[in-house]
Design a protein around this motif. Sequence first.
Motif, PDB file in Angstrom:
ATOM      1  N   UNK A  57     -15.048  19.998  -6.527  1.00 27.85           N
ATOM      2  CA  UNK A  57     -15.866  19.113  -6.248  1.00 27.85           C
ATOM      3  C   UNK A  57     -16.414  18.030  -6.889  1.00 27.85           C
ATOM      4  N   UNK A  58     -15.374  17.575  -7.877  1.00 29.23           N
ATOM      5  CA  UNK A  58     -15.668  16.629  -8.888  1.00 29.23           C
ATOM      6  C   UNK A  58     -15.287  15.306  -7.964  1.00 29.23           C
ATOM      7  N   UNK A  59     -14.792  15.469  -6.931  1.00 31.95           N
ATOM      8  CA  UNK A  59     -14.299  14.098  -6.273  1.00 31.95           C
ATOM      9  C   UNK A  59     -13.200  13.422  -6.453  1.00 31.95           C
ATOM     10  N   UNK A  60     -12.326  14.336  -7.459  1.00 34.24           N
ATOM     11  CA  UNK A  60     -10.982  13.514  -7.844  1.00 34.24           C
ATOM     12  C   UNK A  60     -10.147  13.392  -6.487  1.00 34.24           C
ATOM     13  N   UNK A  61      -9.980  14.038  -5.735  1.00 36.36           N
ATOM     14  CA  UNK A  61      -9.008  14.166  -4.509  1.00 36.36           C
ATOM     15  C   UNK A  61      -9.504  13.110  -3.429  1.00 36.36           C
ATOM     16  N   UNK A  62     -10.759  13.272  -3.415  1.00 38.13           N
ATOM     17  CA  UNK A  62     -11.304  11.678  -2.815  1.00 38.13           C
ATOM     18  C   UNK A  62     -10.941  10.419  -3.138  1.00 38.13           C
ATOM     19  N   UNK A  63     -10.686  10.362  -4.466  1.00 39.10           N
ATOM     20  CA  UNK A  63     -10.753   9.158  -5.089  1.00 39.10           C
ATOM     21  C   UNK A  63      -8.990   8.821  -5.095  1.00 39.10           C
ATOM     22  N   UNK A  64      -8.146   9.832  -5.187  1.00 40.24           N
ATOM     23  CA  UNK A  64      -6.829   9.651  -4.864  1.00 40.24           C
ATOM     24  C   UNK A  64      -6.731   9.138  -3.231  1.00 40.24           C
ATOM     25  N   UNK A  65      -7.273   9.800  -2.413  1.00 48.75           N
ATOM     26  CA  UNK A  65      -7.149   9.314  -1.113  1.00 48.75           C
ATOM     27  C   UNK A  65      -7.589   7.728  -0.886  1.00 48.75           C
ATOM     28  N   UNK A  66      -8.907   7.490  -1.499  1.00 46.19           N
ATOM     29  CA  UNK A  66      -9.220   6.160  -1.442  1.00 46.19           C
ATOM     30  C   UNK A  66      -8.480   5.242  -2.047  1.00 46.19           C
ATOM     31  N   UNK A  67      -7.782   5.422  -3.241  1.00 41.23           N
ATOM     32  CA  UNK A  67      -6.686   4.531  -3.845  1.00 41.23           C
ATOM     33  C   UNK A  67      -5.601   4.350  -2.888  1.00 41.23           C
ATOM     34  N   UNK A  68      -5.145   5.418  -2.294  1.00 46.41           N
ATOM     35  CA  UNK A  68      -4.040   5.307  -1.282  1.00 46.41           C
ATOM     36  C   UNK A  68      -4.328   4.362  -0.361  1.00 46.41           C
ATOM     37  N   UNK A  69      -5.628   4.464   0.514  1.00 42.14           N
ATOM     38  CA  UNK A  69      -5.961   3.766   1.796  1.00 42.14           C
ATOM     39  C   UNK A  69      -6.210   2.179   1.076  1.00 42.14           C
ATOM     40  N   UNK A  70      -6.581   2.040  -0.076  1.00 42.65           N
ATOM     41  CA  UNK A  70      -7.007   0.661  -0.499  1.00 42.65           C
ATOM     42  C   UNK A  70      -5.647  -0.161  -1.114  1.00 42.65           C
ATOM     43  N   UNK A  71      -4.723   0.667  -1.493  1.00 41.29           N
ATOM     44  CA  UNK A  71      -3.355   0.273  -1.902  1.00 41.29           C
ATOM     45  C   UNK A  71      -2.481  -0.426  -0.701  1.00 41.29           C
ATOM     46  N   UNK A  72      -2.806   0.581   0.661  1.00 43.44           N
ATOM     47  CA  UNK A  72      -1.953   0.222   1.872  1.00 43.44           C
ATOM     48  C   UNK A  72      -2.458  -1.193   2.261  1.00 43.44           C
ATOM     49  N   UNK A  73      -3.929  -1.110   2.306  1.00 46.12           N
ATOM     50  CA  UNK A  73      -4.608  -2.615   2.855  1.00 46.12           C
ATOM     51  C   UNK A  73      -4.106  -3.754   2.005  1.00 46.12           C
ATOM     52  N   UNK A  74      -4.073  -3.377   0.711  1.00 45.77           N
ATOM     53  CA  UNK A  74      -3.592  -4.546  -0.156  1.00 45.77           C
ATOM     54  C   UNK A  74      -2.106  -4.821  -0.313  1.00 45.77           C
ATOM     55  N   UNK A  75      -1.524  -4.362   0.620  1.00 42.79           N
ATOM     56  CA  UNK A  75      -0.006  -4.368   0.477  1.00 42.79           C
ATOM     57  C   UNK A  75       0.871  -3.979  -0.662  1.00 42.79           C
ATOM     58  N   UNK A  76       0.491  -2.392  -1.177  1.00 44.56           N
ATOM     59  CA  UNK A  76       1.201  -1.957  -2.190  1.00 44.56           C
ATOM     60  C   UNK A  76       1.697  -0.686  -1.879  1.00 44.56           C
ATOM     61  N   UNK A  77       2.900  -0.785  -1.208  1.00 46.45           N
ATOM     62  CA  UNK A  77       3.261   0.573  -0.584  1.00 46.45           C
ATOM     63  C   UNK A  77       3.826   1.704  -1.854  1.00 46.45           C
ATOM     64  N   UNK A  78       4.247   1.229  -2.992  1.00 48.28           N
ATOM     65  CA  UNK A  78       4.661   2.021  -3.829  1.00 48.28           C
ATOM     66  C   UNK A  78       3.450   2.613  -4.297  1.00 48.28           C
ATOM     67  N   UNK A  79       2.375   1.853  -4.840  1.00 51.48           N
ATOM     68  CA  UNK A  79       1.285   2.434  -5.444  1.00 51.48           C
ATOM     69  C   UNK A  79       0.529   3.279  -4.489  1.00 51.48           C
ATOM     70  N   UNK A  80       0.427   3.124  -3.125  1.00 47.38           N
ATOM     71  CA  UNK A  80      -0.191   3.955  -2.206  1.00 47.38           C
ATOM     72  C   UNK A  80       0.516   5.208  -2.189  1.00 47.38           C
ATOM     73  N   UNK A  81       1.835   5.150  -2.110  1.00 42.97           N
ATOM     74  CA  UNK A  81       2.705   6.732  -2.032  1.00 42.97           C
ATOM     75  C   UNK A  81       2.260   7.439  -3.247  1.00 42.97           C
ATOM     76  N   UNK A  82       2.259   6.551  -4.494  1.00 43.59           N
ATOM     77  CA  UNK A  82       1.984   7.422  -5.759  1.00 43.59           C
ATOM     78  C   UNK A  82       0.697   8.187  -5.745  1.00 43.59           C
ATOM     79  N   UNK A  83      -0.277   7.313  -5.262  1.00 44.03           N
ATOM     80  CA  UNK A  83      -1.544   7.655  -5.253  1.00 44.03           C
ATOM     81  C   UNK A  83      -1.905   9.071  -4.506  1.00 44.03           C
ATOM     82  N   UNK A  84      -1.200   9.183  -3.301  1.00 45.69           N
ATOM     83  CA  UNK A  84      -1.459  10.445  -2.389  1.00 45.69           C
ATOM     84  C   UNK A  84      -0.656  11.433  -2.762  1.00 45.69           C
ATOM     85  N   UNK A  85       0.537  11.132  -3.473  1.00 51.39           N
ATOM     86  CA  UNK A  85       1.289  12.228  -4.019  1.00 51.39           C
ATOM     87  C   UNK A  85       0.868  13.449  -4.488  1.00 51.39           C
TER      88      UNK A  85
END
Length: 232
Positions: free
Chosen positions: A156-184
């Motif tokens: 309930x600390x929101x850590x996974x939600x932050x990872x998922x948000x980082x994935x989505x924002x990395x996809x939108x900003x055209x950073x596929x490597x960072x996106x894959x690493x964020x959701x791993x």
Amino acid sequence: MSDFNFLAFGVYPYIALAICLIGSWARFDLAQYTWKASSSQLMCRTREEHRQMRIASNLFHVGVIFILAGHFVGLLMPEALYHSVISTANKQLLAMVSGGFFGILCLIGLVMLIKRRLKDDRVLANSSTSDIAILFVLLAQLVLGLLTIVASTQHLDGSVMVMLANWAQSVVTLQPVEAAAAIAPVGVVYKLHVFLGLTLFVLFPFTRLVHIVSAPVWYLGRRYQIVRQKSL
């Protein structure tokens, strides 16, 4: 980070989006008469059937609209923008409560629509394979989404939600490597939910889902039509 994770969550989002955009353009250009919701409401034979159809459709569409809006805001809003208003943990709790409420509404409506499409002989006879298939894909996606809420109760600390948000924002900003690493690091249920959500973009141009971008909102701003009785 595995190669599969990179392909599924770093590369696949762009493939799905490309298919969605190009496929939708091609369908609208080449087969405009198929660009519709294919509503079966006209097949209601009694007032009770019409009432049930209206309830099911309203529950489903209201639930979907709020779920999509919540996903859009929750995934794409940077932490710096909401931290002055709400903490990450409270934001996750808000997402769980609101997502669970509208998810259940949507689930009830979708189950009612599936039951009607399969049980009503007239509706079934006028349904294509894609009409039925997309309903079950949406059902699977909705169930996965509700399961992520259950999984979220374990952190309930929101850590996974932050990872998922980082994935989505990395996809939108055209950073596929960072996106894959964020959701791993996230759990399987989240990854399945994300992957199937991307697959819905792939299916979008080939199903009745295209009516989502054809809502006649321009009617709200047009002038009134004046109808006069013909004088004799």
